[in-house]
Design an enzyme around this catalytic site. Sequence first.
Site, PDB file in Angstrom:
ATOM      1  CD  GLU A  21      -1.574  -2.481   1.386  1.00 39.66           C
ATOM      2  OE1 GLU A  21      -0.465  -2.653   1.929  1.00 39.66           O
ATOM      3  OE2 GLU A  21      -2.323  -3.431   1.047  1.00 39.66           O
ATOM      4  CG  HIS A  56     -11.480  -8.261   5.740  1.00 43.72           C
ATOM      5  ND1 HIS A  56     -10.774  -9.002   6.658  1.00 43.72           N
ATOM      6  CD2 HIS A  56     -10.833  -8.417   4.552  1.00 43.72           C
ATOM      7  CE1 HIS A  56      -9.749  -9.593   6.048  1.00 43.72           C
ATOM      8  NE2 HIS A  56      -9.765  -9.247   4.776  1.00 43.72           N
TER       9      HIS A  56
END
Lengths: 352, 431
Positions: A75, A144
């Site tokens: 990322e 998540h």
Amino acid sequence: MSTEVKEALATSNGTERRLNMIEAINEALDIMLARDPDVIIMGEDVGYFGGVFRCTAGLQEKHGKTRVFDTPISECGIIGVAVGMGAYGLRPVPEIQFADYIYPGLDQLISEAARLRYRSATEFIAPMTVRSPFGGGIFGGQTHSQSPEALFTHVSGLKTVIPSTPYDAKGLLIAAIEDNDPVIFFEPKRIYNGPFSGYYDKPVEPWKRHDASVVPEDYYRIPLGKARTVREGDALTILTYGTMVHVAEAVCREKGCDADILDLRTLVPLDIEAIEASVEKTGRCLIVHEATRTSGFGAELSALVTERCFYHLEAPVERVTGFDTPYPHSLEWAYFPGPVRIGEAIDKILSE
Amino acid sequence: MADKAATTPGSNRPSLELHVPEPKFRPGDAVDFGHIAIPSAEGQKRPDEASEPRDLSEYPYGLVRVLGDDDRAHGEWDPKLDPETLRTMLRNMALVRAFDERMFRGQRQGKTSFYMKCTGEEATSVAAAMALASDDMVFPSYRQQGILITRGYDLVEMINQIYSNKGDKLLGRQLPIMYSSREHSFFSISGNLATQTPQAVGWAMASAIKRDSRIAATWVGEGSTAEGDFHSACTFATVYNAPVILNVINNQWAISSFSGFAGAERTTFAARALGYGLAGLRVDGNDALAVYAAQAWAANRARANGGPTLIEYFTYRAEGHSTSDDPSGYRSATEREEWPLGDPINRLKKHLIAIGEWDEERQAEMDREAAERVKAATKEAEKNGILGHGMHHPFRTMFQDVYEELPWHLKEQAEQARHEREVKWPEGKPE
């Protein structure tokens, strides 16, 4: 059908099509890839495979591997590389697979993307849109399900956008991509396939029964910084965004509560005029978000409403939020700010 | 211990020891750099620029050198630059040193808050920049002022930035030396270390996406290679075969931490290239000709779609980390004079003299000219003010450029700032 949708349809070819949020996002990306040769899409699994949520399905095949491509699992790299592409003159649209995984990219977002225009006195800019699915309600457990928007609204130089319908998702995403400032675009994954009433034990309602699934085929944009009135009412103002727009709306419907619900759509810059107008009308304000409570974006909203609408308030501003715990797996529905928590807060505000 | 052995499970195994690196010399120690292997400049092989990284595996452990102990250029790496170019290189380096001297003094005189010299490392930016095209994009750290000077950036502009005065084109927003010049293809410097490395890779990828011919180069200190961004940069560079040069300036010190804390005890920084599948070179960073040659090699490689190169420039940070640092607190004062690779300016000077293209008189004259030029630029910049003397940009500029357009909340805050000013100076004060 909202006036906005009708107007948009009137300006397009008028065909009524119904899309879910994934299809609307995919269409926005497709349109922007075709309109602007500087738009680049990249991220983990977004290329050949079309994304773990299918948001980029078919785009690599249509626009080529140098426009839409897979990246290493990094990322920090994805966002850092996007900053460099922006400095070159491209308009990158990187994807972070889950908002829960955006943290390795935070230094690049906060120290670089957000500050670049300012620190270089406009010599270099970061016209990028970081798309990322966020929010809970899908048994995603700790990593998540998170709603980290407050980390970004606290950073000067970033804009934060959260759509709640397919129509908005397309129009806001196009506006975000065209915006010359870095935009964090959080997509509530709980409502990718349909709006959510907050009753997890009821079958999922598909988008096609919702007005805002009518999405014009053509290019259109929804300006950043403008809230949407979800329903008009006089009893109280509900300020919310993302999945919680639909939960709050369902609660009001069920309770017969005549709330004025504002979907903020953009958290920074915030539509302060719409908020003030609504709270001045109703005199009561409830803030609803999934994110944890302490220092959440609700705290900023509550402070603003209190500072700016104090003499119109007939009750304390209330916040309904996630609890100050990591997002639990098995106890998801005890954590989620659902109909009971919202309903009781409405009752409390109205009883003052 | 006997009791413990009898009662603690696993106590029959040897105890573990944490290794905490320690530099060879601390303040007051006699310095002997005999452990550093310095290969001869003669007979060094220059590989083909199209070589596969795996065929270059010896280079990250060697040391590319051109200037020998006899002050002459040797071997296949000799870039065979004409004397005029060599004199320009020398002049640029001398100007950087003169600039550093004066700015350091300016900080001590209170004209600005902060400064960082690059003394001893001038070749790693000046000679490298001379090997690139002027429109190749550079993503520097804070110690590559030599690139700006080589690219002809106005010294007055540099000093305006250092003084944060009303002439500063970054509007006094940035700490001194965090320059930015798009016109000189010099990316805005950030205080956050190594962030520029994946950005350079992204710029290079963009250039390739657009079928451009420009390449990118980035500079990072050996200490900052420990940052995660550097790993990302190397990974993305190799995955996309990006036309980028990753320059690691190994000056042995990251503030007070010696290079061992970035991993130098067991390997070289150039050797990091091998694991990524990058071409890797390790170069004498105080040999301006070797720096030029290596950068040109990597630039040719990138330009021909041959892919990225990681270059370690082995050098020595001759001065403190910054004006806020006192190196006598952590390292031996004699390290600088004992450094086996000498001084880059002195070595190039001696080379030019050795080939009959220079002499001490011209050197002295050049140094005088450099000092005069910097002095004149300083005086010119001081007309725009020095830090803290009120000659800065109007306060309202503080709110501009956070976003392309001023949002309502910043408009309100700008109004508050204006109001505060009226309260503080009711009779009015110039902006």
